[in-house]
Scaffold this active site. Structure first.
Site, PDB file in Angstrom:
ATOM      1  N   TRP A 109       0.899  -1.246   0.059  1.00 37.15           N
ATOM      2  CA  TRP A 109       0.034   0.088   0.001  1.00 37.15           C
ATOM      3  C   TRP A 109       0.932   1.131  -0.120  1.00 37.15           C
ATOM      4  O   TRP A 109       0.700   2.310  -0.607  1.00 37.15           O
ATOM      5  CB  TRP A 109      -1.035  -0.142   1.344  1.00 37.15           C
ATOM      6  CG  TRP A 109      -2.094  -0.969   0.925  1.00 37.15           C
ATOM      7  CD1 TRP A 109      -2.245  -2.199   1.770  1.00 37.15           C
ATOM      8  CD2 TRP A 109      -2.925  -1.067  -0.117  1.00 37.15           C
ATOM      9  NE1 TRP A 109      -3.343  -2.753   1.242  1.00 37.15           N
ATOM     10  CE2 TRP A 109      -3.915  -2.232   0.109  1.00 37.15           C
ATOM     11  CE3 TRP A 109      -3.267  -0.460  -1.204  1.00 37.15           C
ATOM     12  CZ2 TRP A 109      -4.714  -2.577  -0.640  1.00 37.15           C
ATOM     13  CZ3 TRP A 109      -4.060  -0.766  -2.180  1.00 37.15           C
ATOM     14  CH2 TRP A 109      -4.968  -1.789  -1.605  1.00 37.15           C
ATOM     15  N   ASP A 193      -1.256   6.828   6.377  1.00 34.11           N
ATOM     16  CA  ASP A 193      -2.641   5.885   6.024  1.00 34.11           C
ATOM     17  C   ASP A 193      -2.804   5.074   6.903  1.00 34.11           C
ATOM     18  O   ASP A 193      -2.089   4.091   7.164  1.00 34.11           O
ATOM     19  CB  ASP A 193      -2.181   5.178   4.283  1.00 34.11           C
ATOM     20  CG  ASP A 193      -3.085   4.212   4.124  1.00 34.11           C
ATOM     21  OD1 ASP A 193      -4.144   4.081   4.814  1.00 34.11           O
ATOM     22  OD2 ASP A 193      -2.827   3.657   2.874  1.00 34.11           O
ATOM     23  N   LYS A 217     -12.145  -1.261   5.885  1.00 27.78           N
ATOM     24  CA  LYS A 217     -11.292  -2.289   6.757  1.00 27.78           C
ATOM     25  C   LYS A 217     -12.304  -2.162   8.108  1.00 27.78           C
ATOM     26  O   LYS A 217     -12.460  -3.496   8.777  1.00 27.78           O
ATOM     27  CB  LYS A 217      -9.848  -1.818   6.844  1.00 27.78           C
ATOM     28  CG  LYS A 217      -9.510  -1.428   5.302  1.00 27.78           C
ATOM     29  CD  LYS A 217      -9.466  -2.676   4.611  1.00 27.78           C
ATOM     30  CE  LYS A 217      -9.218  -2.471   2.964  1.00 27.78           C
ATOM     31  NZ  LYS A 217      -7.946  -1.446   2.944  1.00 27.78           N
TER      32      LYS A 217
HETATM   33  C1  LIG Z   1      -7.381  -1.268   1.358  1.00 26.16           C
HETATM   34  C2  LIG Z   1      -6.195  -0.251   1.685  1.00 26.16           C
HETATM   35  C3  LIG Z   1      -5.860   0.808   0.739  1.00 26.16           C
HETATM   36  C4  LIG Z   1      -6.886   1.016  -0.480  1.00 26.16           C
HETATM   37  O1  LIG Z   1      -8.113   1.411  -0.282  1.00 26.16           O
HETATM   38  P1  LIG Z   1      -9.133   1.655  -1.360  1.00 26.16           P
HETATM   39  O2  LIG Z   1     -10.245   2.136  -0.704  1.00 26.16           O
HETATM   40  O3  LIG Z   1      -9.543   0.369  -2.213  1.00 26.16           O
HETATM   41  O4  LIG Z   1      -8.715   2.776  -2.345  1.00 26.16           O
HETATM   42  C5  LIG Z   1      -5.242   1.724   0.760  1.00 26.16           C
HETATM   43  N1  LIG Z   1      -4.210   1.385   2.205  1.00 26.16           N
HETATM   44  C6  LIG Z   1      -4.573   0.638   2.963  1.00 26.16           C
HETATM   45  C7  LIG Z   1      -3.554   0.452   4.283  1.00 26.16           C
HETATM   46  C8  LIG Z   1      -5.366  -0.685   2.762  1.00 26.16           C
HETATM   47  O5  LIG Z   1      -5.615  -1.348   3.521  1.00 26.16           O
END
Ligand SMILES: *Cc1c(COP(=O)(O)O)cnc(C)c1O
Length: 381
Positions: A109, A193, A217
């Site tokens: 990511w 993030d 998530k």
């Molecule tokens: C799932 C995830 C993303 C991407 O998320 P989207 O909603 O599909 O853009 C980015 N960073 C992390 C840490 C993730 O778990």
């Protein structure tokens, strides 16, 4: 009406992932008429009094849960964490005229974040875990450790430094966020993030400038992205930044610069209220520690399964593991599914298995997984 806990399977999906059953049942009960309004939340004007109340309560509950200081704004946006990979540089690179940002790449990511940001400015790799390394006498493969802050190459005139707090695919979690002043770069805010560990543990807002998380998530359904941003970081967007993605516009409009993802905000709001009923972040964190410890202790005690992440940075939320005999993978997955243990297949880039044990998966669900794994080990070991 709905299958109760006794019949509902345990869901270990990495995302979109399990939601608390109580929240799903409440939403079902309110589906056609929210609190006597005669309307589904999906049918309401976002500017009407009902949805305004839903938005206000979601913001207030989130602020209370995470003790978000008044010096930060809470925004609800769209586009997921992937869109933030562009929205962050478009909003922050204009801060100081240098147009630079530094990235820590610790897995899939943050690697995507690093690549996307390169479209907008002078983006440097401050540190990465793309090579094998010996740590504490352990041979750690690429992607199974986290670069220590004292190895980060930071530029004092960078507009920000970006990291991913929890690599959902690799199962690497890093929470010892350094103090940027102590790192010698007091004017460089940390941008995190936090998609896959948001609301699983406290956040020290004295250490960060921006925290963002896609909801699907650990915070709600897909469709809403939470951005928590220090107010002095608003108002620096590059001219290329779309108006609807300019944090200053979104903040000034209370996340209603344009129509927000109303139903996803409502659902996230129900999750926030559920978390408060569980006792808040301290209580859910204690539960998350207990769940992760049980699973990792079992993996470490077994010669049949293995997790290869350095113990100091093993994720409490996403636990990748491998069967030592990978020819048994398909049988493991089909037997797990038959036992009501769903979505355990590992990410295609890593292989093996992955158990995501977010807030909505209780200790009982983790225990059911461990019991199954023990039985499978006994019958195939
Ligand atoms: C799932 C995830 C993303 C991407 O998320 P989207 O909603 O599909 O853009 C980015 N960073 C992390 C840490 C993730 O778990």
């Amino acid at each position: 009406m709905s299958a109760g806990r006794d019949t509902r399977p345990w869901n270990f999906s990495a995302g979109p992932s399990a939601l608390p059953l109580e929240v799903l049942e409440q939403a079902a009960g309110e589906m056609t008429s929210w609190q006597g309004s005669g309307m589904s939340v999906m049918e309401m004007s976002h500017r009407g009094k009902h949805f305004t109340q839903i938005r206000d309560e979601a913001v207030a509950d989130l602020r209370e849960l995470l003790s978000v200081p008044d010096s930060f704004d809470i925004l609800f946006m769209q586009g997921g964490a992937t869109a933030e990979n562009a929205i962050v540089p478009m909003n922050l690179l204009g801060r100081n005229g240098a147009g630079k940002a530094d990235y820590i790449v610790s897995g899939a990511w943050s690697s995507k974040s690093f690549k996307e940001a390169q479209r907008y400015g002078d983006i440097a790799l401050a540190a990465g875990n793309g090579e094998a390394k010996v740590i504490d006498g352990r041979e750690q493969a690429a992607g199974t450790w986290f670069p220590a802050p004292d190895t980060w190459a930071l530029r004092p005139d960078a507009a920000y430094v970006h990291l991913c707090g929890n690599e959902t695919i690799g199962g690497v979690e890093f929470t010892e966020w350094p103090d940027m002043a102590a790192m010698g770069v007091p004017d460089v805010p940390l941008v995190v993030d936090a998609s896959s560990h948001f609301l699983s543990r406290p956040i020290d807002f004295s250490k960060v400038g921006v925290v963002y998380a896609g909801a699907q998530k650990n915070a709600g359904p897909a469709g809403v992205t939470v951005v928590i941003i220090r107010k002095d970081l608003l108002g620096h967007a590059l001219p290329v930044c779309p108006s609807a993605f300019d944090y200053a516009n979104v903040a000034a409009a209370g996340s209603m610069f344009n129509t927000p993802p109303t139903y996803a905000i409502y659902m996230a709001g129900l999750v926030f209220k559920w978390l408060k009923r569980q006792g808040g972040i301290a209580a859910i964190e204690a539960e998350n520690i207990r769940k992760a410890k049980a699973l990792y202790d079992y993996l470490d005690s077994s010669s049949f399964y293995v997790n290869t992440v350095h113990p100091a940075v093993r994720s409490r939320m996403n636990v990748p593991f491998f069967l030592k005999d990978e020819s048994l993978n398909a049988e493991f997955l089909s037997q797990a599914e038959a036992r009501g243990l769903l979505q355990l297949k590992g990410h295609k880039s890593v292989g093996g298995m992955r158990a995501s044990i977010y807030n909505a998966v209780p200790f009982e669900g983790v225990q059911a997984l461990i019991t199954f794994m023990q039985e499978f080990e006994r019958s195939h070991g």
